[in-house]
Design a protein around this motif. Structure first.
Motif, PDB file in Angstrom:
ATOM      1  N   PHE A 148     -70.475-115.403 -19.642  1.00 13.10           N
ATOM      2  CA  PHE A 148     -70.067-116.325 -18.573  1.00 13.10           C
ATOM      3  C   PHE A 148     -70.582-117.733 -18.887  1.00 13.10           C
ATOM      4  O   PHE A 148     -71.458-117.901 -19.743  1.00 13.10           O
ATOM      5  CB  PHE A 148     -70.658-115.872 -17.230  1.00 13.10           C
ATOM      6  CG  PHE A 148     -70.065-114.593 -16.684  1.00 13.10           C
ATOM      7  CD1 PHE A 148     -69.154-114.626 -15.636  1.00 13.10           C
ATOM      8  CD2 PHE A 148     -70.427-113.347 -17.209  1.00 13.10           C
ATOM      9  CE1 PHE A 148     -68.612-113.446 -15.123  1.00 13.10           C
ATOM     10  CE2 PHE A 148     -69.890-112.162 -16.709  1.00 13.10           C
ATOM     11  CZ  PHE A 148     -68.973-112.217 -15.658  1.00 13.10           C
ATOM     12  N   TRP A 149     -70.049-118.730 -18.196  1.00 17.39           N
ATOM     13  CA  TRP A 149     -70.584-120.087 -18.287  1.00 17.39           C
ATOM     14  C   TRP A 149     -71.810-120.190 -17.380  1.00 17.39           C
ATOM     15  O   TRP A 149     -71.772-119.683 -16.255  1.00 17.39           O
ATOM     16  CB  TRP A 149     -69.558-121.130 -17.822  1.00 17.39           C
ATOM     17  CG  TRP A 149     -68.334-121.211 -18.672  1.00 17.39           C
ATOM     18  CD1 TRP A 149     -67.179-120.493 -18.510  1.00 17.39           C
ATOM     19  CD2 TRP A 149     -68.119-122.073 -19.794  1.00 17.39           C
ATOM     20  NE1 TRP A 149     -66.266-120.849 -19.470  1.00 17.39           N
ATOM     21  CE2 TRP A 149     -66.815-121.821 -20.275  1.00 17.39           C
ATOM     22  CE3 TRP A 149     -68.904-123.024 -20.453  1.00 17.39           C
ATOM     23  CZ2 TRP A 149     -66.267-122.487 -21.366  1.00 17.39           C
ATOM     24  CZ3 TRP A 149     -68.365-123.697 -21.537  1.00 17.39           C
ATOM     25  CH2 TRP A 149     -67.060-123.421 -21.996  1.00 17.39           C
ATOM     26  N   ALA A 150     -72.856-120.870 -17.875  1.00 13.63           N
ATOM     27  CA  ALA A 150     -74.072-121.014 -17.078  1.00 13.63           C
ATOM     28  C   ALA A 150     -74.256-122.467 -16.637  1.00 13.63           C
ATOM     29  O   ALA A 150     -74.506-123.341 -17.465  1.00 13.63           O
ATOM     30  CB  ALA A 150     -75.284-120.558 -17.884  1.00 13.63           C
ATOM     31  N   LYS A 198     -84.628-124.499 -25.448  1.00 15.05           N
ATOM     32  CA  LYS A 198     -84.698-123.070 -25.771  1.00 15.05           C
ATOM     33  C   LYS A 198     -83.315-122.465 -26.027  1.00 15.05           C
ATOM     34  O   LYS A 198     -83.138-121.681 -26.952  1.00 15.05           O
ATOM     35  CB  LYS A 198     -85.400-122.340 -24.621  1.00 15.05           C
ATOM     36  CG  LYS A 198     -85.559-120.851 -24.859  1.00 15.05           C
ATOM     37  CD  LYS A 198     -86.549-120.225 -23.875  1.00 15.05           C
ATOM     38  CE  LYS A 198     -86.581-118.705 -24.077  1.00 15.05           C
ATOM     39  NZ  LYS A 198     -87.257-118.038 -22.961  1.00 15.05           N
ATOM     40  N   TYR A 199     -82.326-122.821 -25.183  1.00 14.15           N
ATOM     41  CA  TYR A 199     -81.032-122.125 -25.254  1.00 14.15           C
ATOM     42  C   TYR A 199     -79.941-122.945 -25.946  1.00 14.15           C
ATOM     43  O   TYR A 199     -78.845-122.445 -26.164  1.00 14.15           O
ATOM     44  CB  TYR A 199     -80.556-121.732 -23.848  1.00 14.15           C
ATOM     45  CG  TYR A 199     -81.441-120.698 -23.200  1.00 14.15           C
ATOM     46  CD1 TYR A 199     -81.232-119.337 -23.437  1.00 14.15           C
ATOM     47  CD2 TYR A 199     -82.492-121.080 -22.371  1.00 14.15           C
ATOM     48  CE1 TYR A 199     -82.055-118.384 -22.846  1.00 14.15           C
ATOM     49  CE2 TYR A 199     -83.321-120.130 -21.782  1.00 14.15           C
ATOM     50  CZ  TYR A 199     -83.090-118.789 -22.019  1.00 14.15           C
ATOM     51  OH  TYR A 199     -83.900-117.843 -21.445  1.00 14.15           O
ATOM     52  N   ILE A 230     -73.550-124.014 -21.604  1.00 12.14           N
ATOM     53  CA  ILE A 230     -74.498-124.467 -20.589  1.00 12.14           C
ATOM     54  C   ILE A 230     -74.108-125.864 -20.129  1.00 12.14           C
ATOM     55  O   ILE A 230     -73.782-126.717 -20.954  1.00 12.14           O
ATOM     56  CB  ILE A 230     -75.933-124.492 -21.170  1.00 12.14           C
ATOM     57  CG1 ILE A 230     -76.454-123.054 -21.329  1.00 12.14           C
ATOM     58  CG2 ILE A 230     -76.870-125.325 -20.306  1.00 12.14           C
ATOM     59  CD1 ILE A 230     -77.834-122.964 -21.926  1.00 12.14           C
ATOM     60  N   PHE A 231     -74.107-126.093 -18.833  1.00  2.00           N
ATOM     61  CA  PHE A 231     -73.939-127.462 -18.339  1.00  2.00           C
ATOM     62  C   PHE A 231     -74.659-127.647 -17.014  1.00  2.00           C
ATOM     63  O   PHE A 231     -75.133-126.670 -16.424  1.00  2.00           O
ATOM     64  CB  PHE A 231     -72.462-127.869 -18.257  1.00  2.00           C
ATOM     65  CG  PHE A 231     -71.553-126.993 -17.439  1.00  2.00           C
ATOM     66  CD1 PHE A 231     -71.368-127.229 -16.087  1.00  2.00           C
ATOM     67  CD2 PHE A 231     -70.842-125.956 -18.038  1.00  2.00           C
ATOM     68  CE1 PHE A 231     -70.493-126.443 -15.340  1.00  2.00           C
ATOM     69  CE2 PHE A 231     -69.966-125.158 -17.294  1.00  2.00           C
ATOM     70  CZ  PHE A 231     -69.794-125.400 -15.942  1.00  2.00           C
ATOM     71  N   LEU A 247     -75.627-115.754 -20.062  1.00  4.02           N
ATOM     72  CA  LEU A 247     -75.126-116.053 -21.411  1.00  4.02           C
ATOM     73  C   LEU A 247     -74.794-114.759 -22.162  1.00  4.02           C
ATOM     74  O   LEU A 247     -73.778-114.678 -22.858  1.00  4.02           O
ATOM     75  CB  LEU A 247     -76.148-116.881 -22.183  1.00  4.02           C
ATOM     76  CG  LEU A 247     -76.374-118.303 -21.648  1.00  4.02           C
ATOM     77  CD1 LEU A 247     -77.502-118.994 -22.415  1.00  4.02           C
ATOM     78  CD2 LEU A 247     -75.098-119.140 -21.699  1.00  4.02           C
ATOM     79  N   ASP A 248     -75.646-113.755 -21.985  1.00  7.51           N
ATOM     80  CA  ASP A 248     -75.411-112.479 -22.674  1.00  7.51           C
ATOM     81  C   ASP A 248     -74.069-111.864 -22.300  1.00  7.51           C
ATOM     82  O   ASP A 248     -73.430-111.203 -23.106  1.00  7.51           O
ATOM     83  CB  ASP A 248     -76.515-111.471 -22.334  1.00  7.51           C
ATOM     84  CG  ASP A 248     -77.815-111.804 -23.049  1.00  7.51           C
ATOM     85  OD1 ASP A 248     -77.788-112.672 -23.947  1.00  7.51           O
ATOM     86  OD2 ASP A 248     -78.856-111.192 -22.700  1.00  7.51           O
TER      87      ASP A 248
END
Lengths: 307, 285
Positions: free
Chosen positions: A182-184, A205-206, A211-212, A178-179
């Protein structure tokens, strides 16, 4: 709620799976090119496999009202067979430009050998040349450093982070991904990779930005309903519906939709030619009502009577 | 006008400026282009042109039939028209054309396969594509099968009797329809009538429904046992099935068929007054 499974190997799955996926609300999926458990020894078998991803498997999915997209690439395991890899690299461009191919993938590292590195870079170059997205498989072993290396090399090759999906993340890798912008993606797997209770905590948390989740279901022990089941669990455990929707549908669409090859209108308002040929005139607009009972093939698995 | 030019004209009338420019440019490159150029541009078509319906006008359909007898692009889409246009532009001798077509089919996606098979009647040196057509019929993808079998004059013109019969039987077997098959009546034959009746018996034994269209290819050769089958349909069938059985009997030269039909005056009158036909029955398929 509608779902997308952005990483699932349907050619290893049965029609029972397709039935259950459609009934659970999965409207679209992405099938990455990968290895078959048994290594291929000939470029011919690779060609037939890639053709089946854009041909037979797309048709099979359509019979259940599911829109099938794919990513095309040489996986990291088979990259280690250099003679094969060279020939596969030559045929990839023929597939990359086809309809419904949303990215180069799944590519990256397995053992992180020099040959894997060579073909990972060669395929990143292809992605640049064809102006395509990239779907990265991160290694099972030495995961954290392999994940960071995958991203560094992509950046080195001039690929933009927003054009890259880093898959198979866990608690140890997500922050780095994430930093860097990019896609996580997270693979929800029984026993290995991520369990879905852990995924709930990651969502807590995030949040849901970039995010997927996916199932990566294949020929091993895996669950093609991982996405809808995890959505259920997230809702039950108090994750907001809009975040669940983003993690289980919207973000995958945003990420892979950048290709121009995957659009919500495909299932909300399919092209007339596709309705006539592939979906047989059935509107696949659903999510409100489960599909069970609509198509002839559906709702067979639970009956003890075969007609 | 040739099909190649017609397709170009139809596409030009429909495409936005950028799509038209891309197609023109691609076509120009293909005139003496390499295999790789052709494969690349044919696959790029959906990305560059999209796949809305061609929706040809009545006048355009007439142009099509005048350019190539039996050519019916009524349910083609723009990507299909563009792909066939590019193939025809690159057209060389039949041998090269076939080699490239085989290559294209071997690595095709579903949409491409449908386009390539729909294009069959337009390719140079027609008899060369018989094995290709048979491969299309062998597919398990219904959309691809129908690209060969429906609204396509190629099978009736080129397929051998066994291959033709397999196509007709398979259409029923996969739940497809027969009325869009070109040359259905002209290519009827006794072997097919026998196969279809056997198939009907199988379905009856399994308690499964039968398409009423099956009887259309039985009628002209119906005699003996087959007439008994038709009688059974007249007795026990649904309305469309009974009409189909009556139409089948009306197409049989056997006096016994005429006798059987005369027992159903309402149906025989409807047929003689043209109130029912295979065309009116198509709506029930």
């Amino acid at each position: 709620m509608r779902f997308i499974d952005p990483h699932i190997h349907m050619s290893a799955r049965t029609t029972d799976d397709y039935e259950r996926m459609a009934a659970a609300g999965i409207v679209a999926l992405i099938e990455p090119a990968f290895w078959l458990g048994q290594p291929r020894t000939q470029v011919g078998s690779y060609i037939d496999y890639l053709s089946s991803l854009v041909g037979w498997e797309r048709f099979r999915a359509a019979q259940f009202g599911i829109h099938h997209y794919c990513t095309i690439g040489l996986n990291s395991k088979e990259a280690n067979n250099e003679a094969l890899a060279e020939q596969v690299l030559e045929v990839l461009p023929r597939y990359l430009v086809k309809e419904g191919v949303v990215a180069v993938g799944e590519i990256g590292y397995d053992d992180q050998t020099p040959v894997e590195d060579k073909y990972y870079r060669a395929q990143l170059a292809l992605a640049k040349e064809f102006d395509m997205l990239v779907q990265v498989h991160t290694p099972h072993r030495d995961k954290k450093s392999g994940t960071i290396r995958s991203m560094q090399v992509a950046l080195e090759m001039g690929v933009k982070p927003e054009h890259v999906v880093i898959d198979h993340n866990n608690e140890e890798t997500v922050q780095d991904v994430l930093d860097r912008g990019f896609w996580a993606a997270f693979t929800i797997y029984p026993n290995t990779k991520m369990g879905n209770e852990r995924m709930v905590e990651i969502a807590r948390k995030y949040g849901s930005n970039r995010i997927f989740i996916d199932s990566s279901a294949d020929w091993g022990v895996s669950d093609p309903l991982a996405v809808p089941k995890t959505a259920r669990l997230m809702l039950d455990r108090g994750i907001a519906a809009k975040d669940v929707e983003a993690i289980c549908y919207g973000n995958a669409l945003k990420a892979f939709g950048q290709s121009g090859q995957m659009k919500e209108e495909h299932w909300l308002n399919p092209a007339p030619i596709d309705q006539r040929m592939l979906f047989e005139g059935n509107s696949v607009l659903r999510g409100q009502a489960p599909r069970v009972g609509e198509a002839g093939a559906v709702a067979r698995t639970d009956s003890v009577v075969f007609k | 006008m040739t099909p190649e030019l017609l397709l170009k004209q139809w596409l030009e009338a429909r495409l936005p400026v950028d799509g038209r420019a891309w197609l023109e440019d691609a076509a120009e490159k293909l005139r003496n282009g390499s295999d790789a150029d052709l494969y690349r541009s044919v696959s790029l078509v959906t990305r560059k042109i999209g796949k809305t319906d061609l929706a040809p006008t009545a006048a355009e359909l007439q142009q099509a039939a005048a350019a190539r007898e039996g050519w019916d692009p009524s349910d083609w889409s723009l990507d299909q028209a563009a792909r066939i246009h590019l193939l025809l532009v690159s057209g060389t001798d039949g041998a090269t054309f076939l080699r490239r077509l085989d290559q294209l089919c071997n690595t095709a996606d579903v949409g491409e396969l449908v386009a390539f098979y729909r294009g069959l009647p337009l390719y140079p040196d027609q008899p060369r594509y018989v094995l290709r057509a048979a491969e299309g019929i062998r597919t398990n993808m219904k959309a691809v099968f129908e690209a060969v079998a429906h609204r396509n004059p190629y099978p009736a013109e080129q397929l051998s009797e066994p291959a033709w019969n397999q196509m007709v039987l398979k259409a029923l077997f996969v739940g497809s329809t027969l009325h869009p098959v070109i040359g259905l009546d002209r290519r009827a034959n006794p072997a097919l009538a026998r196969m279809l009746c056997d198939y009907a018996h199988e379905r009856w034994a399994a308690g499964r429904p039968i398409s009423h269209e099956l009887w259309r290819c039985v009628g002209p050769y119906a005699r003996g046992e087959m007439l008994r089958d038709l009688g059974r349909v007249l007795e026990k069938g649904t309305d469309p099935e009974r009409t189909a059985a009556a139409l089948a009997l009306a197409s049989s030269p056997d006096p016994a068929a005429t006798g059987l039909l005369s027992a159903y005056p309402e149906l025989s009158v409807a047929i003689s007054e043209n109130k029912v036909s295979w065309r009116t029955l198509a709506g029930y398929a």
